[in-house]
Design a protein around this motif. Structure first.
Motif, PDB file in Angstrom:
ATOM      1  N   ALA A  63       0.825  -1.213   0.000  1.00 51.26           N
ATOM      2  CA  ALA A  63       0.000   0.000   0.000  1.00 51.26           C
ATOM      3  C   ALA A  63       0.857   1.260   0.000  1.00 51.26           C
ATOM      4  O   ALA A  63       0.407   2.325  -0.419  1.00 51.26           O
ATOM      5  N   ILE A  64       2.091   1.143   0.524  1.00 51.58           N
ATOM      6  CA  ILE A  64       2.957   2.335   0.584  1.00 51.58           C
ATOM      7  C   ILE A  64       3.656   2.454  -0.771  1.00 51.58           C
ATOM      8  O   ILE A  64       4.665   1.797  -1.018  1.00 51.58           O
ATOM      9  N   THR A  65       3.092   3.279  -1.635  1.00 52.98           N
ATOM     10  CA  THR A  65       3.628   3.405  -2.999  1.00 52.98           C
ATOM     11  C   THR A  65       4.314   4.751  -3.205  1.00 52.98           C
ATOM     12  O   THR A  65       4.637   5.115  -4.319  1.00 52.98           O
ATOM     13  N   PHE A  66       4.498   5.495  -2.101  1.00 49.97           N
ATOM     14  CA  PHE A  66       5.022   6.854  -2.231  1.00 49.97           C
ATOM     15  C   PHE A  66       6.156   7.041  -1.218  1.00 49.97           C
ATOM     16  O   PHE A  66       6.179   6.391  -0.169  1.00 49.97           O
ATOM     17  N   GLY A  92       9.283  11.660   2.841  1.00 54.46           N
ATOM     18  CA  GLY A  92      10.534  12.345   3.168  1.00 54.46           C
ATOM     19  C   GLY A  92      11.720  11.517   2.708  1.00 54.46           C
ATOM     20  O   GLY A  92      11.776  11.084   1.559  1.00 54.46           O
ATOM     21  N   PRO A  93      12.644  11.208   3.619  1.00 52.81           N
ATOM     22  CA  PRO A  93      13.828  10.437   3.214  1.00 52.81           C
ATOM     23  C   PRO A  93      13.538   8.944   3.078  1.00 52.81           C
ATOM     24  O   PRO A  93      14.388   8.185   2.631  1.00 52.81           O
ATOM     25  N   ILE A  94      12.339   8.522   3.496  1.00 48.23           N
ATOM     26  CA  ILE A  94      12.023   7.086   3.479  1.00 48.23           C
ATOM     27  C   ILE A  94      11.460   6.726   2.111  1.00 48.23           C
ATOM     28  O   ILE A  94      10.449   7.277   1.678  1.00 48.23           O
ATOM     29  N   SER A  95      12.135   5.791   1.432  1.00 52.61           N
ATOM     30  CA  SER A  95      11.648   5.370   0.124  1.00 52.61           C
ATOM     31  C   SER A  95      10.359   4.580   0.276  1.00 52.61           C
ATOM     32  O   SER A  95      10.031   4.093   1.365  1.00 52.61           O
ATOM     33  N   ALA A  96       9.621   4.468  -0.840  1.00 54.07           N
ATOM     34  CA  ALA A  96       8.350   3.746  -0.797  1.00 54.07           C
ATOM     35  C   ALA A  96       8.567   2.304  -0.341  1.00 54.07           C
ATOM     36  O   ALA A  96       7.792   1.752   0.440  1.00 54.07           O
ATOM     37  N   GLN A  97       9.661   1.699  -0.827  1.00 57.44           N
ATOM     38  CA  GLN A  97       9.917   0.309  -0.480  1.00 57.44           C
ATOM     39  C   GLN A  97      10.174   0.149   1.017  1.00 57.44           C
ATOM     40  O   GLN A  97       9.566  -0.695   1.675  1.00 57.44           O
ATOM     41  N   PHE A 132      -7.547   1.128  -2.401  1.00 53.77           N
ATOM     42  CA  PHE A 132      -8.408   0.559  -1.374  1.00 53.77           C
ATOM     43  C   PHE A 132      -7.546   0.134  -0.176  1.00 53.77           C
ATOM     44  O   PHE A 132      -7.859   0.439   0.982  1.00 53.77           O
ATOM     45  N   ALA A 133      -6.421  -0.549  -0.476  1.00 51.77           N
ATOM     46  CA  ALA A 133      -5.527  -1.006   0.588  1.00 51.77           C
ATOM     47  C   ALA A 133      -4.955   0.183   1.362  1.00 51.77           C
ATOM     48  O   ALA A 133      -4.741   0.106   2.568  1.00 51.77           O
ATOM     49  N   GLN A 134      -4.738   1.314   0.672  1.00 48.71           N
ATOM     50  CA  GLN A 134      -4.208   2.507   1.363  1.00 48.71           C
ATOM     51  C   GLN A 134      -5.216   3.031   2.383  1.00 48.71           C
ATOM     52  O   GLN A 134      -4.867   3.374   3.509  1.00 48.71           O
ATOM     53  N   ILE A 135      -6.502   3.078   1.971  1.00 49.59           N
ATOM     54  CA  ILE A 135      -7.542   3.542   2.895  1.00 49.59           C
ATOM     55  C   ILE A 135      -7.629   2.596   4.088  1.00 49.59           C
ATOM     56  O   ILE A 135      -7.701   3.021   5.248  1.00 49.59           O
ATOM     57  N   LEU A 136      -7.603   1.297   3.797  1.00 50.74           N
ATOM     58  CA  LEU A 136      -7.711   0.296   4.857  1.00 50.74           C
ATOM     59  C   LEU A 136      -6.520   0.371   5.803  1.00 50.74           C
ATOM     60  O   LEU A 136      -6.672   0.274   7.024  1.00 50.74           O
TER      61      LEU A 136
END
Lengths: 289, 429
Positions: free
Chosen positions: B300-303, B306-311, B381-385
């Motif tokens: 769900a974390i696709t963004f 700050g300094p933390i990459s999406a992965q 949807f997963a981001q909202i959840l």
């Protein structure tokens, strides 16, 4: 704060509600393979079983058609004569064929090593063995303990003989494909003219059930390609059903034993549960609860 | 709450043993005479069910270990040999593979029960934390075990999960190579996963003993959440709860047996019947169903944050989703344990359960597919959840403790059980 929470709840509720209530079915994406056709199998359901004559026909199709390209590495010759396998029992070849109204008793063998059909199938193949005392590899006739010999020495040889494609091992094919037996049968029968506008690459064949629609395997079955010993007409449909039944057995040879044991276990657990329920009622009747 | 021991040795041998190693006394006080609230419902039977499943997994697992070969060239074939040639191997293997699923099903019900009835609140924080430790160990064991059959999903699942550690800054690469025992998932990975998969269940068994110990100090929570006050609030564990747990265990085993015997592959993935091939990636890599909610949070974390990459963000969110359970006792500020008497919290809890199920649904689907044909993508949807998942712990529970007005609670467990019945209706015990 409460309004915030209420709003949050409404938001979450709406999202979930929308997800559940939207009845629109997911549209099939372009170019995706067809859903396999549902077929009624003898081995489906809790009382499913294999019909031995069908396994024998299926084995014949496998041996005469599929085995020229596909391996069956997890099956040994003896497996064919064990349990519900195709040749544990077979029609007595010496029985008189007089039409006296009842069938002759089939011959059955508990030990596949004594089974003439198994010995005959195995000994028809030459197996590399060794090294012998002089350090040389040699060839000998197959025994019931030998694995089904692969048609190719290795993957590279198989690819070289099949236009770059690797015919998969078939001993688990029914379990290793989503859709199982329905999928394999649909695939065998799924060869048609390619739809207009689709260019099938050279060496490939259009098959509506194969992911991507283009498969290297040429249509393997055609009417009458085998002659069944039991006088069943060898239509393409019949052969597909028979060989898939054989492959379903090959991927799960204990299926019938599993179903039978399951029934006993469930009956046992059910009786146990009923007894415990009455014990529970009796013990708890002593106290208010 | 355990109170003074009521064990009385009956025979000379019992007296002899009791003065040397009072193990019979320990068993008697823990599993026979142990005072248990008289109002426990069927949600409380899952502790016993879990104990049974730990035993099933260990016994079937040890038998499988006798026949399994941990070698990349032989592992897949050895599992086939177990299923085809080992006497009753088909049964043992099916029990073990499906047993993992039912172990997780039971543990999820057990955890949700604890969350609804506030079993994590004082004085049971340590009991709860030990439970989360067991759950973490179960997840590790389940993952390691799924790699052993060395099918396509085994291999690629191992690849995805070990690569998560590679996302950690600075030390990530090193940790990943250390886990692999090389520069990719390979034979060294398989043999160490096998060794650890054999070891961890016994670690779980050890922590389970601590878990039961920590349970037996404050005693069971109960559906009212009220503290046991008098002896009338409780019943001896045996025979009242041995028989009730026994009934529930057998019913649960029936559902388990239906899968073991009739649907042995229903909870697995067809691709795992294809031997691992490092050169062919399956079209969809999905973990076992019991990891799907966390897999959805990971994706769900696709963004970048700050300094933390999406992965890295995804990895942190996924581990955070479990880690947050450790501090749950201090996040829930309400003094009321049971949500039976928390009219607002129980609705948020219900939504939380639905959110967890929906997260699992998102985890099973391709993130870019649309949810039931709506414009909403599974990833959104997963981001909202995921937002709700964390908000439940970090916002809703802390705030509700201050804003919610709990319903009136009964005076005691005994009063809750007997309700408004006249006192004369109660028979002498």
């Amino acid at each position: 704060m409460k309004t915030l929470i209420r709003n949050l709840a409404i938001l979450a509720g709406t999202v979930i509600g929308a997800a559940f209530l939207t009845a629109a079915p997911a549209a099939a994406a372009e170019g995706e393979a067809h859903e396999p056709e549902n077929h009624a199998w003898t081995f489906e359901g809790p009382f499913g079983t294999f019909e031995r004559t069908q396994l024998q026909r299926g084995f014949q199709v496998f041996q005469e058609v599929c085995a020229s390209c596909h391996a069956l590495e997890h099956i040994t010759f003896r497996n064919l004569g064990e349990g519900t396998g195709p040749f544990t029992c077979f029609p007595d070849p010496n029985a008189s064929h007089e039409d006296d109204g009842h069938h002759a008793e089939p011959l059955c063998y508990d030990n596949p090593n004594d089974n003439p059909v198994i010995l005959q199938i195995a000994s028809a193949y030459m197996i590399e063995d060794g090294p012998d005392d002089a350090g040389d590899m040699f060839e000998r006739a197959g025994t019931p303990a030998d694995n089904w010999p692969s048609p190719f020495a290795n993957e590279q040889q198989a690819r070289a003989s099949n236009g770059g494609a690797y015919p998969p091992d078939l001993s688990l094919i029914v379990k290793a494909r989503a859709g199982g037996a329905d999928y394999v049968r649909s695939l065998l029968l799924g060869y048609h003219e390619a739809p207009e506008g689709m260019t099938v690459r050279p060496g490939l064949h259009y098959n509506e059930y194969f992911p991507g629609g283009q498969i290297a395997m040429a249509p393997p079955l055609s009417d009458g390609i085998v002659t069944y010993a039991d006088d069943t007409e060898a239509t393409t449909e019949q052969m597909a059903e028979d060989v898939v039944t054989f492959l379903a057995w090959a991927s799960d040879p204990h299926l019938v034993e599993r179903n039978r044991t399951g029934l006993m276990v469930l009956i046992y657990l059910f009786v146990f549960a009923v007894l415990l329920w009455f014990a529970y009622k009796q013990v708890w009747s002593r106290v208010e609860h | 709450m355990s109170g003074p021991s009521t064990y009385e040795p009956q025979t000379g041998i019992e007296r002899w043993l009791d003065s040397r190693l009072p193990i019979a006394r320990l068993m008697w006080d823990s599993f026979v005479d142990f005072p248990t609230p008289r109002n426990l419902n069927y949600w409380w039977t899952f502790g016993g069910i879990l104990a049974i499943f730990l035993m099933i997994q260990i016994i079937t697992g040890v038998v499988l270990a006798m026949h399994y070969t941990a070698d990349v060239n032989m592992a897949f074939d050895s599992v086939q040999r177990i299923r085809r040639d080992v006497p009753f191997g088909w049964l043992i293997q099916s029990m073990h593979a499906n047993g993992a699923s039912f172990f997780f099903l039971a543990v999820y019900i057990h955890i949700f029960r604890g969350m609804y009835y506030g079993s994590y609140k004082a004085p049971r924080e340590v009991l709860w934390i030990l439970g989360v430790v067991i759950y973490l160990l179960m997840m590790a064991t389940g993952f390691l075990g799924y790699v052993l059959p060395w099918g396509q999903m085994s291999y690629w699942g191992a690849m995805v999960i070990t690569n998560l550690f590679g996302a950690l800054p600075v030390v990530g690469e090193g940790i990943r190579e250390w886990l692999w025992g090389g520069f990719s998932v390979g034979n060294a990975t398989l043999t160490r996963f096998y060794a650890l998969h054999f070891l961890l269940p016994f670690v779980i068994a050890g922590v389970v003993i601590l878990h039961i110990w920590a349970l037996h100090v404050p005693g069971n929570n109960n559906p009212t959440g009220l503290t046991v006050k008098t002896k009338k609030d409780t019943l001896p564990f045996h025979p009242y709860y041995t028989v009730k747990d026994g009934f529930a265990i057998v019913v649960f085993l029936m559902i388990y047996a239906a899968f073991v015997f009739y649907m042995p592959d229903a909870l697995g993935h067809a691709d795992n019947y294809i031997e691992a091939n490092p050169l062919v990636t399956p079209s969809h890599i999905v973990p076992e169903w019991y990891y799907l909610p966390f897999y959805a949070i990971l994706r769900a974390i696709t963004f970048d944050i700050g300094p933390i990459s999406a992965q890295l963000g995804g990895v942190l969110a996924m581990f955070g989703a479990i880690a947050i359970l450790f501090v749950l006792p201090w996040l829930d500020t309400s003094p009321v344990r049971s949500m039976r008497y928390r009219p607002v919290a129980r609705w948020f809890f219900l939504i939380f359960m639905i959110v967890c199920l929906c997260l699992g649904w998102c985890g099973a689907n391709n993130p870019d597919d649309h949810v039931l044909g709506t414009p909403l993508k599974f990833v959104n949807f997963a981001q909202i959840l995921t937002l709700y998942y964390f908000a439940y712990f970090l916002v809703i529970l802390p705030v509700l403790g201050f804003t919610e007005r709990p319903k009136e609670r009964p005076a005691s467990i005994e009063a809750a059980v007997l309700g408004n019945k006249p006192a004369t209706a109660q028979p002498a015990e």
